[in-house]
Design a protein around this motif. Structure first.
Motif, PDB file in Angstrom:
ATOM      1  N   THR A 135       0.821  -1.214   0.000  1.00  0.00           N
ATOM      2  CA  THR A 135       0.000   0.000   0.000  1.00  0.00           C
ATOM      3  C   THR A 135       0.853   1.263   0.000  1.00  0.00           C
ATOM      4  O   THR A 135       1.141   1.835  -1.047  1.00  0.00           O
ATOM      5  CB  THR A 135      -0.964  -0.023   1.199  1.00  0.00           C
ATOM      6  N   SER A 136       1.257   1.696   1.175  1.00  0.00           N
ATOM      7  CA  SER A 136       1.944   2.983   1.308  1.00  0.00           C
ATOM      8  C   SER A 136       3.232   3.062   0.506  1.00  0.00           C
ATOM      9  O   SER A 136       3.509   4.067  -0.158  1.00  0.00           O
ATOM     10  CB  SER A 136       2.237   3.271   2.794  1.00  0.00           C
ATOM     11  N   LYS A 137       4.031   1.996   0.554  1.00  0.00           N
ATOM     12  CA  LYS A 137       5.316   2.052  -0.138  1.00  0.00           C
ATOM     13  C   LYS A 137       5.128   2.067  -1.649  1.00  0.00           C
ATOM     14  O   LYS A 137       5.840   2.772  -2.371  1.00  0.00           O
ATOM     15  CB  LYS A 137       6.207   0.884   0.281  1.00  0.00           C
ATOM     16  N   PHE A 138       4.164   1.296  -2.134  1.00  0.00           N
ATOM     17  CA  PHE A 138       3.835   1.316  -3.557  1.00  0.00           C
ATOM     18  C   PHE A 138       3.423   2.731  -3.971  1.00  0.00           C
ATOM     19  O   PHE A 138       3.866   3.247  -5.013  1.00  0.00           O
ATOM     20  CB  PHE A 138       2.717   0.315  -3.837  1.00  0.00           C
ATOM     21  N   ASP A 139       2.597   3.369  -3.170  1.00  0.00           N
ATOM     22  CA  ASP A 139       2.162   4.739  -3.473  1.00  0.00           C
ATOM     23  C   ASP A 139       3.339   5.709  -3.474  1.00  0.00           C
ATOM     24  O   ASP A 139       3.378   6.653  -4.280  1.00  0.00           O
ATOM     25  CB  ASP A 139       1.114   5.199  -2.461  1.00  0.00           C
ATOM     26  N   LYS A 140       4.297   5.486  -2.601  1.00  0.00           N
ATOM     27  CA  LYS A 140       5.482   6.350  -2.566  1.00  0.00           C
ATOM     28  C   LYS A 140       6.274   6.216  -3.870  1.00  0.00           C
ATOM     29  O   LYS A 140       6.689   7.218  -4.469  1.00  0.00           O
ATOM     30  CB  LYS A 140       6.364   5.991  -1.365  1.00  0.00           C
ATOM     31  N   TYR A 141       6.490   4.984  -4.301  1.00  0.00           N
ATOM     32  CA  TYR A 141       7.233   4.765  -5.539  1.00  0.00           C
ATOM     33  C   TYR A 141       6.520   5.398  -6.743  1.00  0.00           C
ATOM     34  O   TYR A 141       7.170   5.868  -7.682  1.00  0.00           O
ATOM     35  CB  TYR A 141       7.422   3.267  -5.801  1.00  0.00           C
ATOM     36  N   LYS A 142       5.202   5.415  -6.711  1.00  0.00           N
ATOM     37  CA  LYS A 142       4.437   5.980  -7.817  1.00  0.00           C
ATOM     38  C   LYS A 142       4.694   7.469  -8.013  1.00  0.00           C
ATOM     39  O   LYS A 142       4.398   8.018  -9.081  1.00  0.00           O
ATOM     40  CB  LYS A 142       2.938   5.752  -7.597  1.00  0.00           C
ATOM     41  N   THR A 143       5.240   8.154  -7.012  1.00  0.00           N
ATOM     42  CA  THR A 143       5.541   9.581  -7.154  1.00  0.00           C
ATOM     43  C   THR A 143       6.783   9.826  -8.006  1.00  0.00           C
ATOM     44  O   THR A 143       7.066  10.977  -8.367  1.00  0.00           O
ATOM     45  CB  THR A 143       5.742  10.251  -5.777  1.00  0.00           C
ATOM     46  N   LEU A 144       7.534   8.762  -8.335  1.00  0.00           N
ATOM     47  CA  LEU A 144       8.727   8.881  -9.163  1.00  0.00           C
ATOM     48  C   LEU A 144       8.351   8.776 -10.638  1.00  0.00           C
ATOM     49  O   LEU A 144       7.706   7.809 -11.054  1.00  0.00           O
ATOM     50  CB  LEU A 144       9.738   7.790  -8.812  1.00  0.00           C
ATOM     51  N   GLU A 145       8.759   9.724 -11.416  1.00  0.00           N
ATOM     52  CA  GLU A 145       8.415   9.744 -12.847  1.00  0.00           C
ATOM     53  C   GLU A 145       8.978   8.536 -13.583  1.00  0.00           C
ATOM     54  O   GLU A 145       8.374   8.028 -14.526  1.00  0.00           O
ATOM     55  CB  GLU A 145       8.928  11.039 -13.474  1.00  0.00           C
ATOM     56  N   SER A 146      10.150   8.057 -13.160  1.00  0.00           N
ATOM     57  CA  SER A 146      10.817   6.952 -13.852  1.00  0.00           C
ATOM     58  C   SER A 146      10.184   5.595 -13.560  1.00  0.00           C
ATOM     59  O   SER A 146      10.356   4.644 -14.328  1.00  0.00           O
ATOM     60  CB  SER A 146      12.291   6.897 -13.430  1.00  0.00           C
ATOM     61  N   PHE A 147       9.448   5.482 -12.480  1.00  0.00           N
ATOM     62  CA  PHE A 147       8.966   4.198 -11.962  1.00  0.00           C
ATOM     63  C   PHE A 147       7.870   3.611 -12.841  1.00  0.00           C
ATOM     64  O   PHE A 147       6.814   4.212 -13.031  1.00  0.00           O
ATOM     65  CB  PHE A 147       8.454   4.410 -10.537  1.00  0.00           C
ATOM     66  N   LYS A 148       8.117   2.398 -13.383  1.00  0.00           N
ATOM     67  CA  LYS A 148       7.165   1.764 -14.295  1.00  0.00           C
ATOM     68  C   LYS A 148       6.707   0.372 -13.863  1.00  0.00           C
ATOM     69  O   LYS A 148       5.693  -0.130 -14.381  1.00  0.00           O
ATOM     70  CB  LYS A 148       7.771   1.661 -15.701  1.00  0.00           C
ATOM     71  N   GLU A 149       7.458  -0.272 -12.951  1.00  0.00           N
ATOM     72  CA  GLU A 149       7.094  -1.656 -12.635  1.00  0.00           C
ATOM     73  C   GLU A 149       7.442  -1.998 -11.182  1.00  0.00           C
ATOM     74  O   GLU A 149       8.498  -1.620 -10.682  1.00  0.00           O
ATOM     75  CB  GLU A 149       7.813  -2.618 -13.583  1.00  0.00           C
ATOM     76  N   TYR A 150       6.512  -2.716 -10.546  1.00  0.00           N
ATOM     77  CA  TYR A 150       6.658  -3.083  -9.139  1.00  0.00           C
ATOM     78  C   TYR A 150       6.464  -4.582  -8.996  1.00  0.00           C
ATOM     79  O   TYR A 150       5.457  -5.127  -9.450  1.00  0.00           O
ATOM     80  CB  TYR A 150       5.624  -2.334  -8.313  1.00  0.00           C
ATOM     81  N   VAL A 151       7.423  -5.241  -8.373  1.00  0.00           N
ATOM     82  CA  VAL A 151       7.387  -6.686  -8.200  1.00  0.00           C
ATOM     83  C   VAL A 151       7.378  -7.011  -6.711  1.00  0.00           C
ATOM     84  O   VAL A 151       8.229  -6.537  -5.962  1.00  0.00           O
ATOM     85  CB  VAL A 151       8.603  -7.366  -8.861  1.00  0.00           C
ATOM     86  N   MET A 152       6.408  -7.837  -6.283  1.00  0.00           N
ATOM     87  CA  MET A 152       6.332  -8.294  -4.895  1.00  0.00           C
ATOM     88  C   MET A 152       6.392  -9.813  -4.883  1.00  0.00           C
ATOM     89  O   MET A 152       5.627 -10.482  -5.578  1.00  0.00           O
ATOM     90  CB  MET A 152       5.047  -7.788  -4.241  1.00  0.00           C
ATOM     91  N   ILE A 153       7.322 -10.367  -4.102  1.00  0.00           N
ATOM     92  CA  ILE A 153       7.581 -11.799  -4.083  1.00  0.00           C
ATOM     93  C   ILE A 153       7.416 -12.324  -2.662  1.00  0.00           C
ATOM     94  O   ILE A 153       8.003 -11.785  -1.717  1.00  0.00           O
ATOM     95  CB  ILE A 153       9.005 -12.103  -4.589  1.00  0.00           C
ATOM     96  N   ARG A 154       6.630 -13.370  -2.524  1.00  0.00           N
ATOM     97  CA  ARG A 154       6.472 -14.000  -1.218  1.00  0.00           C
ATOM     98  C   ARG A 154       7.658 -14.902  -0.940  1.00  0.00           C
ATOM     99  O   ARG A 154       8.175 -15.565  -1.842  1.00  0.00           O
ATOM    100  CB  ARG A 154       5.171 -14.805  -1.159  1.00  0.00           C
ATOM    101  N   GLN A 155       8.064 -14.966   0.327  1.00  0.00           N
ATOM    102  CA  GLN A 155       9.255 -15.745   0.658  1.00  0.00           C
ATOM    103  C   GLN A 155       8.953 -17.158   1.143  1.00  0.00           C
ATOM    104  O   GLN A 155       9.853 -18.002   1.173  1.00  0.00           O
ATOM    105  CB  GLN A 155      10.089 -15.015   1.722  1.00  0.00           C
ATOM    106  N   ASN A 156       7.702 -17.465   1.497  1.00  0.00           N
ATOM    107  CA  ASN A 156       7.379 -18.780   2.035  1.00  0.00           C
ATOM    108  C   ASN A 156       6.478 -19.603   1.124  1.00  0.00           C
ATOM    109  O   ASN A 156       5.946 -20.635   1.529  1.00  0.00           O
ATOM    110  CB  ASN A 156       6.734 -18.644   3.418  1.00  0.00           C
ATOM    111  N   GLU A 157       6.281 -19.143  -0.098  1.00  0.00           N
ATOM    112  CA  GLU A 157       5.554 -19.908  -1.110  1.00  0.00           C
ATOM    113  C   GLU A 157       5.900 -19.333  -2.477  1.00  0.00           C
ATOM    114  O   GLU A 157       6.381 -18.202  -2.586  1.00  0.00           O
ATOM    115  CB  GLU A 157       4.045 -19.850  -0.879  1.00  0.00           C
ATOM    116  N   CYS A 158       5.666 -20.132  -3.509  1.00  0.00           N
ATOM    117  CA  CYS A 158       5.955 -19.678  -4.869  1.00  0.00           C
ATOM    118  C   CYS A 158       4.855 -18.726  -5.322  1.00  0.00           C
ATOM    119  O   CYS A 158       3.768 -19.158  -5.720  1.00  0.00           O
ATOM    120  CB  CYS A 158       6.060 -20.881  -5.802  1.00  0.00           C
TER     121      CYS A 158
END
Length: 205
Positions: A135-158
């Motif tokens: 939520t909040s961190k994704f919204d923070k990254y969205k304020t960057l003009e260069s930012f085009k892609e966000y990847v979130m990976i779980r560590q305890n399952e595929c």
């Protein structure tokens, strides 16, 4: 016994607002700290300790992205979790687990500390940070003009979730749960192997 104003002072002290720091003060403190901190709303926030799976996945992603980029002869650079990302519109500084930039880095400061042009950011989710990352961190990254892609990976399952910005305000979601599958990174024009992302990772329920 009469009750005076002084009887309430301890209660007031316990609710004393957190001290606000300038960006320069944060950078000085961070430069001598053994722990990593984010700079949020003028406060210096200690980051939680990352577990083994978290660190292994973050490293695997960085290595796999770098290898595929080199094989494809593309002009991107991959950086790890020690790189600070500065958000000029918010006057805040955060860390990502892995990130990529296009062509060359751009910095807010003269000391090459505060990167401002990531094109892709990867966060490995944990119980203590996943709500913030989503939520909040994704919204923070969205304020960057260069930012085009966000990847979130779980560590305890595929499980990997990718959000790609097709145009301003429109993000497309892709979810990959097959260990034999490929994770599409459209901003870089590559795909990375889920099996390599989870190499040597033992899932813990």
């Amino acid at each position: 016994m009469a009750t005076g104003t002084s009887d309430f002072l301890p209660r007031l002290i316990r609710h004393k607002p957190a001290r606000k720091y300038t960006l320069e003060e944060y950078l000085r403190k961070e430069g001598s700290s053994v722990h990593k901190h984010e700079y949020i709303n003028g406060e210096i926030i200690k980051m939680p300790n990352a577990r083994y799976n978290h660190n292994l996945i973050a490293m695997n992603v960085a290595v796999e992205m770098t290898n595929v980029i080199e094989e494809a002869e593309k002009n991107y650079q991959v950086l790890g979790s020690d790189q600070k990302i500065y958000l000029p519109n918010l006057d805040e500084s955060v860390y990502a687990d892995t990130l990529a930039i296009c062509e060359k880095p751009l910095f807010w400061d003269d000391d090459d500390l505060l990167l401002i042009n990531p094109i892709l950011v990867v966060e490995v989710l944990s119980k203590s940070t996943q709500r913030y990352d989503r939520t909040s961190k994704f919204d923070k990254y969205k304020t960057l003009e260069s930012f085009k892609e966000y990847v979130m990976i779980r560590q305890n399952e595929c499980y990997a979730e990718v959000w790609f910005r097709e145009r301003p305000g429109l993000w497309h979601e892709t979810i990959v749960t097959n260990i034999e599958g490929k994770l599409p990174l459209q901003s870089l024009g590559i795909e990375v192997s889920m099996k390599r992302i989870y190499k040597n990772v033992n899932f813990v329920v």
